[in-house]
Design a protein around this motif. Sequence first.
Motif, mmCIF file in Angstrom:
data_model
loop_
_atom_site.group_PDB
_atom_site.id
_atom_site.type_symbol
_atom_site.label_atom_id
_atom_site.label_comp_id
_atom_site.label_asym_id
_atom_site.label_seq_id
_atom_site.Cartn_x
_atom_site.Cartn_y
_atom_site.Cartn_z
ATOM 1 N N PHE A 40 0.750 -1.214 -0.149
ATOM 2 C CA PHE A 40 0.132 0.285 -0.016
ATOM 3 C C PHE A 40 0.894 1.268 0.022
ATOM 4 C CE2 PHE A 40 -3.380 -2.785 1.902
ATOM 5 C CZ PHE A 40 -3.930 -3.066 0.936
ATOM 6 N N PRO A 41 0.346 2.508 -0.281
ATOM 7 C CA PRO A 41 1.155 3.698 -0.593
ATOM 8 C C PRO A 41 1.223 4.145 0.883
ATOM 9 C CG PRO A 41 -1.126 3.821 -1.462
ATOM 10 C CD PRO A 41 -1.012 2.300 -1.100
ATOM 11 N N SER A 42 2.566 4.852 1.173
ATOM 12 C CA SER A 42 2.526 5.444 2.132
ATOM 13 C C SER A 42 1.753 6.793 2.552
ATOM 14 C CB SER A 42 4.196 5.778 2.459
ATOM 15 O OG SER A 42 4.847 6.513 1.558
ATOM 16 N N HIS A 138 10.519 18.361 -12.323
ATOM 17 C CA HIS A 138 10.344 16.993 -12.345
ATOM 18 C C HIS A 138 8.671 16.733 -11.901
ATOM 19 C CE1 HIS A 138 14.271 15.064 -12.382
ATOM 20 N NE2 HIS A 138 14.519 16.049 -12.786
ATOM 21 N N PRO A 139 7.913 17.208 -12.649
ATOM 22 C CA PRO A 139 6.356 16.969 -12.320
ATOM 23 C C PRO A 139 6.036 15.581 -12.498
ATOM 24 C CG PRO A 139 6.531 17.894 -14.334
ATOM 25 C CD PRO A 139 8.160 17.874 -13.878
ATOM 26 N N GLU A 140 4.901 15.183 -12.107
ATOM 27 C CA GLU A 140 4.080 14.098 -12.227
ATOM 28 C C GLU A 140 3.470 14.435 -13.505
ATOM 29 O OE1 GLU A 140 3.620 11.356 -10.388
ATOM 30 O OE2 GLU A 140 5.038 11.824 -8.687
ATOM 31 N N PHE A 141 3.123 13.327 -14.421
ATOM 32 C CA PHE A 141 2.498 13.622 -15.683
ATOM 33 C C PHE A 141 1.804 12.374 -16.223
ATOM 34 C CE2 PHE A 141 6.727 12.363 -16.427
ATOM 35 C CZ PHE A 141 6.551 11.191 -17.643
ATOM 36 N N ASP A 142 0.666 12.731 -17.077
ATOM 37 C CA ASP A 142 0.015 11.873 -17.733
ATOM 38 C C ASP A 142 -0.067 12.123 -18.969
ATOM 39 O OD1 ASP A 142 -1.103 9.281 -16.271
ATOM 40 O OD2 ASP A 142 -2.521 10.536 -15.138
ATOM 41 N N ARG A 143 0.130 11.276 -20.108
ATOM 42 C CA ARG A 143 -0.158 11.637 -21.413
ATOM 43 C C ARG A 143 -1.663 11.427 -21.622
ATOM 44 N NH1 ARG A 143 3.152 10.821 -25.793
ATOM 45 N NH2 ARG A 143 4.401 9.484 -24.643
ATOM 46 N N ILE A 144 -2.368 12.373 -22.196
ATOM 47 C CA ILE A 144 -3.667 12.116 -22.193
ATOM 48 C C ILE A 144 -4.042 11.984 -23.931
ATOM 49 C CG2 ILE A 144 -5.855 13.488 -22.266
ATOM 50 C CD1 ILE A 144 -4.744 14.708 -19.700
ATOM 51 N N TYR A 162 4.134 5.864 -3.367
ATOM 52 C CA TYR A 162 4.689 4.563 -2.754
ATOM 53 C C TYR A 162 6.210 4.665 -2.313
ATOM 54 C CZ TYR A 162 0.796 2.241 -5.054
ATOM 55 O OH TYR A 162 -0.636 2.159 -5.372
ATOM 56 N N ARG A 163 6.391 4.014 -1.224
ATOM 57 C CA ARG A 163 7.754 4.038 -0.898
ATOM 58 C C ARG A 163 8.577 3.218 -2.155
ATOM 59 N NH1 ARG A 163 7.887 0.756 2.860
ATOM 60 N NH2 ARG A 163 5.789 0.925 3.242
ATOM 61 N N ILE A 164 9.472 3.845 -2.861
ATOM 62 C CA ILE A 164 10.302 3.061 -3.717
ATOM 63 C C ILE A 164 11.832 2.682 -3.101
ATOM 64 C CG2 ILE A 164 10.900 2.932 -6.034
ATOM 65 C CD1 ILE A 164 8.716 5.154 -6.815
ATOM 66 N N PRO A 165 12.068 1.488 -2.634
ATOM 67 C CA PRO A 165 13.597 1.439 -2.208
ATOM 68 C C PRO A 165 14.217 1.094 -3.323
ATOM 69 C CG PRO A 165 11.783 -0.232 -1.403
ATOM 70 C CD PRO A 165 11.116 0.287 -2.439
ATOM 71 N N LYS A 166 15.642 1.284 -3.028
ATOM 72 C CA LYS A 166 16.610 1.404 -3.977
ATOM 73 C C LYS A 166 16.451 0.264 -4.868
ATOM 74 C CE LYS A 166 20.692 -0.202 -1.275
ATOM 75 N NZ LYS A 166 19.865 -0.554 -0.065
ATOM 76 N N GLU A 167 16.175 -0.927 -4.429
ATOM 77 C CA GLU A 167 16.084 -2.065 -5.153
ATOM 78 C C GLU A 167 15.352 -1.968 -6.245
ATOM 79 O OE1 GLU A 167 15.793 -2.047 -1.947
ATOM 80 O OE2 GLU A 167 17.225 -3.539 -1.115
ATOM 81 N N LEU A 168 14.349 -1.341 -6.318
ATOM 82 C CA LEU A 168 13.177 -1.142 -7.184
ATOM 83 C C LEU A 168 13.992 0.056 -8.283
ATOM 84 C CD1 LEU A 168 9.665 -1.021 -5.790
ATOM 85 C CD2 LEU A 168 11.201 -2.925 -6.533
ATOM 86 N N THR A 171 15.978 -0.977 -10.972
ATOM 87 C CA THR A 171 15.542 -1.387 -12.379
ATOM 88 C C THR A 171 14.582 -0.388 -12.899
ATOM 89 O OG1 THR A 171 13.511 -2.301 -11.152
ATOM 90 C CG2 THR A 171 15.534 -3.827 -11.463
ATOM 91 N N ASN A 172 14.655 0.889 -12.874
ATOM 92 C CA ASN A 172 14.202 1.757 -13.253
ATOM 93 C C ASN A 172 12.576 2.159 -12.975
ATOM 94 O OD1 ASN A 172 15.901 3.418 -14.826
ATOM 95 N ND2 ASN A 172 15.985 2.094 -16.436
ATOM 96 N N ILE A 173 12.337 1.438 -11.695
ATOM 97 C CA ILE A 173 10.909 1.718 -11.210
ATOM 98 C C ILE A 173 10.908 3.103 -10.429
ATOM 99 C CG2 ILE A 173 9.131 0.852 -9.737
ATOM 100 C CD1 ILE A 173 9.947 -2.040 -10.514
ATOM 101 N N GLY A 174 10.009 4.316 -11.090
ATOM 102 C CA GLY A 174 9.639 5.398 -10.281
ATOM 103 C C GLY A 174 8.396 5.303 -9.871
ATOM 104 N N ASP A 175 8.021 6.385 -9.265
ATOM 105 C CA ASP A 175 6.744 6.719 -9.023
ATOM 106 C C ASP A 175 5.743 6.477 -10.150
ATOM 107 O OD1 ASP A 175 7.128 8.200 -6.362
ATOM 108 O OD2 ASP A 175 7.804 9.742 -7.472
ATOM 109 N N PHE A 176 5.904 6.821 -11.417
ATOM 110 C CA PHE A 176 4.946 6.623 -12.322
ATOM 111 C C PHE A 176 5.083 5.204 -12.699
ATOM 112 C CE2 PHE A 176 4.170 6.510 -16.904
ATOM 113 C CZ PHE A 176 2.984 7.249 -16.861
ATOM 114 N N SER A 177 6.253 4.646 -13.036
ATOM 115 C CA SER A 177 6.139 2.992 -13.190
ATOM 116 C C SER A 177 5.367 2.172 -12.194
ATOM 117 C CB SER A 177 7.315 2.673 -13.813
ATOM 118 O OG SER A 177 8.311 3.145 -13.007
ATOM 119 N N LEU A 178 5.745 2.558 -11.040
ATOM 120 C CA LEU A 178 5.149 1.596 -9.868
ATOM 121 C C LEU A 178 3.850 1.795 -10.029
ATOM 122 C CD1 LEU A 178 5.750 -0.228 -7.755
ATOM 123 C CD2 LEU A 178 6.116 1.339 -6.155
ATOM 124 N N ARG A 179 3.438 2.957 -10.119
ATOM 125 C CA ARG A 179 1.781 3.230 -9.966
ATOM 126 C C ARG A 179 1.062 2.373 -11.056
ATOM 127 N NH1 ARG A 179 1.928 9.267 -9.845
ATOM 128 N NH2 ARG A 179 2.889 9.046 -7.831
#
Length: 734
Positions: A40-42, A138-144, A162-168, A171-179
């Motif tokens: 779950f998200p923090s 560095h904003p969040e974005f969505d392509r519409i 979400y918490r994104i630990p360095k392990e993730l 592998t190039n997982i950031g806020d956007f991709s994790l979501r």
Amino acid sequence: MSKEDTLNSSVQYIKSVGPKRAEAFNKIGIKTIRDLLFYFPSRHVDRTNILTALKAYGYVLNGYDGEFTIIGQVTDKDSRRFGRREIFKVNFRDQSGFFECVWFQGVKFFINVFNRGDIFAISGKPTVSKYGNLQFAHPEFDRISEDESQSFLNTGKIIPIYRIPKELRTTNIGDFSLRRIINNAVENYLDKLEETLPNHIIKDNELQNIKDAVRNYHFPNSKENLIEAKRRFIFEELFFLEILVALRKKNIKSKLGGHSLKINTSLVKDFLKTLPFELTKAQLKVLSEIKNDMMVESPMNRLLQGDVGSGKTIVALIAMLIAVDNGFQAALMAPTEILADQHAKNISNYMKLLKQVNSQKEVKISLLIGGQKKSLRDKNLEDIELKESDIIIGTHALFEEKVKFSKLGLVIIDEQHRFGVLQRSRLHEKGNAPDIIVMSATPIPRTLTMTVYGDLDLSIIDEMPLNRKPVKTILRGEEKLPDIFKFIRDKSEEGLQSFIVYPLVEESEKLELKAALTYYEMLKATYLKDLKVGLVHGRMSWNEKEETMQLFRKKEFDVLVATTVIEVGIDIPDANIILINDAHRFGLSQLHQLRGRVGRGGKQAYCILVTSEDIAKRSEKANKNLEFLSPAEIEKHKAAIRLQSMVKYNDGFKIAEIDLKLRGPGDIFGLKQSGFPEFKHADIITDSKLILQAKEEAFKLIGDDPELKLPSNQTIKKNLLDYYPDNLKYANIA
Ligand code: ADP
Ligand code: MG
């Protein structure tokens, strides 16, 4: 594949995960698709706030610094190098005006994302750039896209963070991709999730079902839904905890063994005649609760709470005499040797008086502590085994393998709030399921008596003996010490004795001893040179300590300089002043315990807290109601608040409540050793209402169906077995 199997398969099968990312997820404990659904998200940010560029510009100029979202079209993009740094900028416009976004990292990636003509929803906290443009970094974005059916993950909604630990991250997982990954999991697999709470519990408590709750916890469509999703998981966690508590309690009660005793024995009646005082109403009340438990066959398992000095020892002694007169042995366990020794002396004195009234039965007492001569210890061990001893007093060594009780009927644990559930369970196994009373002078907040201590029945002595005057507590800066020492000198002429406590400051034994001695010598040479001053510290053996205590009790000393070894339980009726140096270094319950050392006779007693001038001043300021302080303020002024609470409150329960607030849930005494699962969702302080609600539901359910046999309770049983196997040791479901 069954439903279950699918959720238990590897995260790898989720869209955009794959083997490499799956490995990264594994490293942080997310192995299955189910695990991911429950990651779950923090926190969340509210991005329901969509503005035009012009409006947003106005807001920012006016100093608003919250988040919002603007939907715009890319007009052009541009990347520049400044030495080793590369900056990427995209310009946007909407129908009202324009704005820009900049990136300093991951430029290679972003360059390919933004293309002229594309429409994006951009979210973040914009500022005004030095050229006067509205700018997001560095904003969040969505392509519409044109495709209406595509849902925005990052826009126009309450967005999970979400918490994104360095392990993730590697592998190039950031806020956007994790979501996006979690959204894929929710969309494709949520359906397969099975409910973990019985329907009647969900209905009666108006909870979201598990699918809604998981979805809403990740991607809520309103704040209310998010709050309700969280409430469901908090409730569920507490509910299963309370189910475990209820099962454990049931299990102890239904254990084979246990014994039913006669309670109105002549020994007890005679003992009451010898008491120099009347028992308080509260003492009588808890005594009757204890007697009820002793009368019935199932073993007693009771927590006896009473503030420092409320007279728990006498109550315990009467219970022990009941056991003894029924032909059983009783054991009393104290936290320290010095306290065990004090109990033994006190109780022996009482028994001498008793013998004058009742000469038929001699109650024999044995003391078992470290530092005893081997011959004495061996004899004591033998007495216990042969049942020469009736009351056996000692430290936790009492429950070592070597000690063989011949007929143990009652165990009393004094001042031992850190004694965990597991250790208690071990006691139940000693002897033939003896009755157990755990005594605590550190009042335990209600939320804890419903959880960690929930398997115990509760008795509370909520009244002090009549002759008690509340201790006057005073806070002073160090510069007042000369006056305070004068006060101690004056009062000693009236026959009042004083403790002077200083905190342990040194790490090493040698240095600590030196500090104690230096301080003691200084006082004897200066402020207290006309008084008789004693010293007791942690490096002394227990009999040295006890000797010093005895001298103090006999008034051979006016003043006793001490480290915190006097903290627990020591009873010296004529000690009426306690001066605590560097009081800000002590914990709140420790201060309350120390204060409990004085005011045990009928005279006015004083607790003088000495601290630095600075803290004393700040403490005055903290003299508001705690409820009005923000968590940040509380954090900043903890020491000052502790001291001020001591000045304001004499009531141990109030003190304990504040203590819990100050220490926070991370440091709850007993929770770790309790053998109960740790909380992921619930907060033992703020969720007290839900704790009560969950407890009532769980106890009712176990009361009606102790072995979880009803069809409607199979969900619970399955979940206990699946998710709480380690915690079931002391429950008894097949
Ligand atoms: P605690 O609850 O902190 O263990 P104790 O049992 O040591 O308190 O009791 C504190 C003191 O109060 C003892 O000296 C004890 O003899 C005395 N005491 C206990 N009960 C009463 C009473 N009902 N009336 C007067 N004094 C009492
Ligand atoms: Mg006591």
